[in-house]
Write a protein that holds these residues in place. Structure first.
Motif, PDB file in Angstrom:
ATOM      1  N   HIS A   1       3.518   1.664   6.474  1.00  0.00           N
ATOM      2  CA  HIS A   1       3.653   2.754   5.505  1.00  0.00           C
ATOM      3  C   HIS A   1       5.059   3.334   5.530  1.00  0.00           C
ATOM      4  CE1 HIS A   1       3.629   6.031   8.518  1.00  0.00           C
ATOM      5  NE2 HIS A   1       2.882   5.184   9.217  1.00  0.00           N
ATOM      6  N   THR A   2       5.366   4.095   4.495  1.00  0.00           N
ATOM      7  CA  THR A   2       6.629   4.833   4.405  1.00  0.00           C
ATOM      8  C   THR A   2       6.369   6.287   4.804  1.00  0.00           C
ATOM      9  OG1 THR A   2       6.280   5.533   2.127  1.00  0.00           O
ATOM     10  CG2 THR A   2       7.349   3.368   2.457  1.00  0.00           C
ATOM     11  N   PRO A   3       7.423   7.090   4.972  1.00  0.00           N
ATOM     12  CA  PRO A   3       7.210   8.509   5.269  1.00  0.00           C
ATOM     13  C   PRO A   3       6.408   9.228   4.170  1.00  0.00           C
ATOM     14  CG  PRO A   3       9.464   7.896   5.772  1.00  0.00           C
ATOM     15  CD  PRO A   3       8.842   6.717   5.059  1.00  0.00           C
ATOM     16  N   GLU A   4       6.491   8.735   2.938  1.00  0.00           N
ATOM     17  CA  GLU A   4       5.734   9.321   1.816  1.00  0.00           C
ATOM     18  C   GLU A   4       4.297   8.811   1.756  1.00  0.00           C
ATOM     19  OE1 GLU A   4       9.855   9.570   1.596  1.00  0.00           O
ATOM     20  OE2 GLU A   4       8.772   7.674   1.356  1.00  0.00           O
ATOM     21  N   LEU A   5       3.921   7.963   2.718  1.00  0.00           N
ATOM     22  CA  LEU A   5       2.580   7.379   2.844  1.00  0.00           C
ATOM     23  C   LEU A   5       2.249   6.381   1.747  1.00  0.00           C
ATOM     24  CD1 LEU A   5       0.464  10.349   4.231  1.00  0.00           C
ATOM     25  CD2 LEU A   5       1.851   8.651   5.450  1.00  0.00           C
ATOM     26  N   ASP A   6       3.280   5.687   1.249  1.00  0.00           N
ATOM     27  CA  ASP A   6       3.033   4.483   0.463  1.00  0.00           C
ATOM     28  C   ASP A   6       2.725   3.389   1.480  1.00  0.00           C
ATOM     29  OD1 ASP A   6       3.442   5.611  -2.047  1.00  0.00           O
ATOM     30  OD2 ASP A   6       5.606   5.286  -1.937  1.00  0.00           O
ATOM     31  N   VAL A   7       1.768   2.538   1.145  1.00  0.00           N
ATOM     32  CA  VAL A   7       1.234   1.559   2.088  1.00  0.00           C
ATOM     33  C   VAL A   7       1.421   0.155   1.531  1.00  0.00           C
ATOM     34  CG1 VAL A   7      -0.914   0.764   3.168  1.00  0.00           C
ATOM     35  CG2 VAL A   7      -0.456   3.211   2.964  1.00  0.00           C
ATOM     36  N   LEU A   8       1.779  -0.766   2.411  1.00  0.00           N
ATOM     37  CA  LEU A   8       1.903  -2.168   2.042  1.00  0.00           C
ATOM     38  C   LEU A   8       0.536  -2.831   2.128  1.00  0.00           C
ATOM     39  CD1 LEU A   8       3.651  -4.689   1.418  1.00  0.00           C
ATOM     40  CD2 LEU A   8       3.838  -5.004   3.918  1.00  0.00           C
ATOM     41  N   LEU A   9       0.110  -3.469   1.029  1.00  0.00           N
ATOM     42  CA  LEU A   9      -1.112  -4.263   1.016  1.00  0.00           C
ATOM     43  C   LEU A   9      -0.780  -5.705   0.678  1.00  0.00           C
ATOM     44  CD1 LEU A   9      -3.723  -1.998  -0.803  1.00  0.00           C
ATOM     45  CD2 LEU A   9      -3.340  -2.284   1.656  1.00  0.00           C
ATOM     46  N   LEU A  10      -1.551  -6.618   1.264  1.00  0.00           N
ATOM     47  CA  LEU A  10      -1.391  -8.047   1.039  1.00  0.00           C
ATOM     48  C   LEU A  10      -2.682  -8.588   0.432  1.00  0.00           C
ATOM     49  CD1 LEU A  10       0.017  -8.911   4.593  1.00  0.00           C
ATOM     50  CD2 LEU A  10       1.307  -8.198   2.577  1.00  0.00           C
ATOM     51  N   GLU A  11      -2.551  -9.488  -0.535  1.00  0.00           N
ATOM     52  CA  GLU A  11      -3.730 -10.118  -1.123  1.00  0.00           C
ATOM     53  C   GLU A  11      -3.961 -11.459  -0.452  1.00  0.00           C
ATOM     54  OE1 GLU A  11      -5.700 -11.297  -5.421  1.00  0.00           O
ATOM     55  OE2 GLU A  11      -3.516 -11.335  -5.216  1.00  0.00           O
ATOM     56  N   ARG A  12      -5.165 -11.666   0.036  1.00  0.00           N
ATOM     57  CA  ARG A  12      -5.517 -12.913   0.722  1.00  0.00           C
ATOM     58  C   ARG A  12      -5.515 -14.083  -0.250  1.00  0.00           C
ATOM     59  NH1 ARG A  12      -7.645 -12.398   5.837  1.00  0.00           N
ATOM     60  NH2 ARG A  12      -8.296 -14.559   5.616  1.00  0.00           N
ATOM     61  N   ASN A  13      -5.187 -15.259   0.274  1.00  0.00           N
ATOM     62  CA  ASN A  13      -5.256 -16.493  -0.517  1.00  0.00           C
ATOM     63  C   ASN A  13      -6.669 -17.015  -0.655  1.00  0.00           C
ATOM     64  OD1 ASN A  13      -2.678 -17.051  -1.385  1.00  0.00           O
ATOM     65  ND2 ASN A  13      -2.142 -18.244   0.420  1.00  0.00           N
ATOM     66  N   ASP A  14      -7.511 -16.766   0.343  1.00  0.00           N
ATOM     67  CA  ASP A  14      -8.814 -17.420   0.361  1.00  0.00           C
ATOM     68  C   ASP A  14      -9.877 -16.753  -0.500  1.00  0.00           C
ATOM     69  OD1 ASP A  14      -8.872 -15.370   2.220  1.00  0.00           O
ATOM     70  OD2 ASP A  14      -9.336 -16.659   3.915  1.00  0.00           O
ATOM     71  N   PHE A  15      -9.600 -15.579  -1.052  1.00  0.00           N
ATOM     72  CA  PHE A  15     -10.403 -15.089  -2.169  1.00  0.00           C
ATOM     73  C   PHE A  15      -9.648 -14.007  -2.920  1.00  0.00           C
ATOM     74  CE2 PHE A  15     -12.220 -12.929   1.528  1.00  0.00           C
ATOM     75  CZ  PHE A  15     -12.505 -11.646   1.121  1.00  0.00           C
ATOM     76  N   THR A  16      -9.799 -14.063  -4.243  1.00  0.00           N
ATOM     77  CA  THR A  16      -9.035 -13.217  -5.152  1.00  0.00           C
ATOM     78  C   THR A  16      -9.410 -11.746  -5.008  1.00  0.00           C
ATOM     79  OG1 THR A  16      -8.971 -15.066  -6.673  1.00  0.00           O
ATOM     80  CG2 THR A  16      -8.393 -12.930  -7.585  1.00  0.00           C
ATOM     81  N   ASP A  17      -8.410 -10.902  -5.189  1.00  0.00           N
ATOM     82  CA  ASP A  17      -8.571  -9.449  -5.139  1.00  0.00           C
ATOM     83  C   ASP A  17      -9.046  -8.939  -3.787  1.00  0.00           C
ATOM     84  OD1 ASP A  17      -7.595  -8.958  -7.708  1.00  0.00           O
ATOM     85  OD2 ASP A  17      -9.574  -9.315  -8.597  1.00  0.00           O
ATOM     86  N   ALA A  18      -8.817  -9.691  -2.737  1.00  0.00           N
ATOM     87  CA  ALA A  18      -9.125  -9.240  -1.380  1.00  0.00           C
ATOM     88  C   ALA A  18      -7.840  -8.700  -0.769  1.00  0.00           C
ATOM     89  CB  ALA A  18      -9.712 -10.371  -0.553  1.00  0.00           C
TER      90      ALA A  18
END
Length: 147
Positions: free
Chosen positions: A14-31
């Motif tokens: 996360h950043t100090p502003e609480l933006d968060v990094l998310l990753l999408e899995r390859n093995d199923f969509t929208d995960a």
């Protein structure tokens, strides 16, 4: 390939502003998820968090930058991933960590694991992730960062 240990980390970036990094899995969509991964050998869990961050995003941080929440959860391993563990293993223990980066940045994804990434605010991230323990950790983020 050896079986995975049923001991893993969840690392919220996360950043100090609480933006968060998310990753999408390859093995199923929208995960969508935060960085996760299993311990290798007897490595300390904070080193697992550091290694998984580098492997999944290309980001490198010092161990001192990683905050151990001293919190863990047991959860049932999804059926689609049980083949990675020893026969009969159905439960994983996940340990929670976080790391604060100064700014949202580009990352270099591990192409075998993730297809895309996005930075979103912590509330949106908690709604997007598929894992209940990931969602709960994201809801705790503002309080955890304040201490």
């Amino acid at each position: 390939m050896p079986h995975k240990q049923p001991v893993s980390i969840l690392l919220i970036i996360h950043t100090p502003e609480l933006d968060v990094l998310l990753l999408e899995r390859n093995d199923f969509t929208d995960a969508w998820q935060s960085v996760t991964g299993s311990r290798e050998g007897e490595e300390p869990l904070i080193e697992t968090a550091q290694r998984e961050l580098a492997e999944e995003t290309g980001l490198r941080v010092e161990l001192a930058q990683i905050k151990d929440w001293h919190e863990c959860h047991d959860f049932e391993i999804f059926e689609i991933w049980r083949h990675r563990y020893a026969p009969g293993v159905t439960t994983n223990t996940e340990h929670v960590f976080s790391v604060c980066l100064p700014l949202a940045c580009e990352v270099e994804l591990a192409a075998k694991e993730h297809r895309r990434f996005k930075w979103v605010n912590w509330q949106q991230a908690a709604e997007m992730v598929f894992s209940p323990s990931n969602a709960e950790a994201l809801r705790q983020l503002p309080e955890r960062v304040a201490h």
